[in-house]
Design a protein around this motif. Sequence first.
Motif, PDB file in Angstrom:
ATOM      1  N   ALA A  53      45.559 -95.574  20.401  1.00 44.82           N
ATOM      2  CA  ALA A  53      45.820 -96.335  19.182  1.00 44.82           C
ATOM      3  C   ALA A  53      45.277 -95.521  18.007  1.00 44.82           C
ATOM      4  O   ALA A  53      44.175 -95.761  17.536  1.00 44.82           O
ATOM      5  N   PRO A  54      46.062 -94.525  17.563  1.00 42.96           N
ATOM      6  CA  PRO A  54      45.568 -93.706  16.462  1.00 42.96           C
ATOM      7  C   PRO A  54      45.418 -94.533  15.194  1.00 42.96           C
ATOM      8  O   PRO A  54      46.145 -95.512  14.999  1.00 42.96           O
ATOM      9  N   GLN A  55      44.460 -94.147  14.387  1.00 44.00           N
ATOM     10  CA  GLN A  55      44.324 -94.819  13.101  1.00 44.00           C
ATOM     11  C   GLN A  55      45.488 -94.400  12.229  1.00 44.00           C
ATOM     12  O   GLN A  55      46.170 -93.423  12.515  1.00 44.00           O
ATOM     13  N   ARG A  56      45.720 -95.141  11.179  1.00 45.01           N
ATOM     14  CA  ARG A  56      46.813 -94.838  10.259  1.00 45.01           C
ATOM     15  C   ARG A  56      46.252 -94.489   8.892  1.00 45.01           C
ATOM     16  O   ARG A  56      45.291 -95.096   8.431  1.00 45.01           O
ATOM     17  N   SER A  57      46.867 -93.492   8.260  1.00 36.80           N
ATOM     18  CA  SER A  57      46.491 -93.121   6.892  1.00 36.80           C
ATOM     19  C   SER A  57      47.022 -94.191   5.947  1.00 36.80           C
ATOM     20  O   SER A  57      47.773 -95.085   6.355  1.00 36.80           O
ATOM     21  N   ALA A  58      46.658 -94.096   4.678  1.00 33.19           N
ATOM     22  CA  ALA A  58      47.149 -95.051   3.686  1.00 33.19           C
ATOM     23  C   ALA A  58      48.674 -95.048   3.642  1.00 33.19           C
ATOM     24  O   ALA A  58      49.295 -96.074   3.366  1.00 33.19           O
ATOM     25  N   GLY A  59      49.283 -93.907   3.942  1.00 35.02           N
ATOM     26  CA  GLY A  59      50.740 -93.801   3.951  1.00 35.02           C
ATOM     27  C   GLY A  59      51.368 -94.202   5.270  1.00 35.02           C
ATOM     28  O   GLY A  59      52.578 -94.110   5.437  1.00 35.02           O
ATOM     29  N   GLY A  60      50.564 -94.632   6.249  1.00 33.63           N
ATOM     30  CA  GLY A  60      51.080 -95.091   7.527  1.00 33.63           C
ATOM     31  C   GLY A  60      51.220 -94.010   8.587  1.00 33.63           C
ATOM     32  O   GLY A  60      51.754 -94.261   9.663  1.00 33.63           O
ATOM     33  N   HIS A  61      50.736 -92.804   8.309  1.00 27.69           N
ATOM     34  CA  HIS A  61      50.842 -91.717   9.270  1.00 27.69           C
ATOM     35  C   HIS A  61      49.726 -91.793  10.297  1.00 27.69           C
ATOM     36  O   HIS A  61      48.582 -92.123   9.982  1.00 27.69           O
ATOM     37  N   ARG A  62      50.058 -91.465  11.539  1.00 28.28           N
ATOM     38  CA  ARG A  62      49.069 -91.495  12.620  1.00 28.28           C
ATOM     39  C   ARG A  62      48.039 -90.384  12.412  1.00 28.28           C
ATOM     40  O   ARG A  62      48.383 -89.269  12.061  1.00 28.28           O
ATOM     41  N   ARG A  63      46.774 -90.724  12.699  1.00 31.46           N
ATOM     42  CA  ARG A  63      45.671 -89.757  12.624  1.00 31.46           C
ATOM     43  C   ARG A  63      44.880 -89.856  13.921  1.00 31.46           C
ATOM     44  O   ARG A  63      44.496 -90.934  14.346  1.00 31.46           O
ATOM     45  N   TYR A  64      44.616 -88.695  14.541  1.00 34.51           N
ATOM     46  CA  TYR A  64      43.963 -88.634  15.846  1.00 34.51           C
ATOM     47  C   TYR A  64      42.575 -88.006  15.759  1.00 34.51           C
ATOM     48  O   TYR A  64      42.345 -87.090  14.983  1.00 34.51           O
ATOM     49  N   SER A  65      41.693 -88.488  16.614  1.00 37.75           N
ATOM     50  CA  SER A  65      40.343 -87.918  16.720  1.00 37.75           C
ATOM     51  C   SER A  65      40.340 -86.850  17.820  1.00 37.75           C
ATOM     52  O   SER A  65      41.259 -86.780  18.639  1.00 37.75           O
ATOM     53  N   ARG A  66      39.277 -86.067  17.848  1.00 38.77           N
ATOM     54  CA  ARG A  66      39.136 -85.063  18.912  1.00 38.77           C
ATOM     55  C   ARG A  66      39.067 -85.730  20.282  1.00 38.77           C
ATOM     56  O   ARG A  66      39.621 -85.231  21.257  1.00 38.77           O
ATOM     57  N   HIS A  67      38.383 -86.860  20.358  1.00 40.73           N
ATOM     58  CA  HIS A  67      38.286 -87.591  21.625  1.00 40.73           C
ATOM     59  C   HIS A  67      39.683 -88.005  22.102  1.00 40.73           C
ATOM     60  O   HIS A  67      40.026 -87.819  23.270  1.00 40.73           O
ATOM     61  N   GLN A  68      40.479 -88.556  21.219  1.00 34.81           N
ATOM     62  CA  GLN A  68      41.831 -88.955  21.577  1.00 34.81           C
ATOM     63  C   GLN A  68      42.668 -87.753  22.012  1.00 34.81           C
ATOM     64  O   GLN A  68      43.462 -87.863  22.947  1.00 34.81           O
ATOM     65  N   LEU A  69      42.465 -86.624  21.365  1.00 34.69           N
ATOM     66  CA  LEU A  69      43.228 -85.424  21.737  1.00 34.69           C
ATOM     67  C   LEU A  69      42.844 -84.930  23.127  1.00 34.69           C
ATOM     68  O   LEU A  69      43.707 -84.488  23.887  1.00 34.69           O
TER      69      LEU A  69
END
Length: 112
Positions: A53-69
Amino acid sequence: MIPGQRETPAPGSGGTDKFDDDQYPAYTMGRAAEMIGATQGFLRSLDEAGFLAPQRSAGGHRRYSRHQLRLAARVRELVDHGTGLDAACRIVTLEDQLHEAQRENTELRSAE
């Protein structure tokens, strides 16, 4: 709980610096896919499967952490060796839970 989804301390709240924070969502989908040698579609499939469940930027784009990667890379590895996506996600979820339990156990033992 979805693997890789843990609370990240707010900046300035005594938490670790963003550069050292394994949970900080620093990577765009394109960069994340490039880093783990997968397609953006593969990352989308992990999101749709409820694995990440990646977080979303203000523009709605997915953002991933190193742990998730790291988790996504492990799933990709299993899928590349013939494991179905659902099974690979379950295996990695269990591996992540085991690792977290072992880490907590070690912390509790060292606190005694």
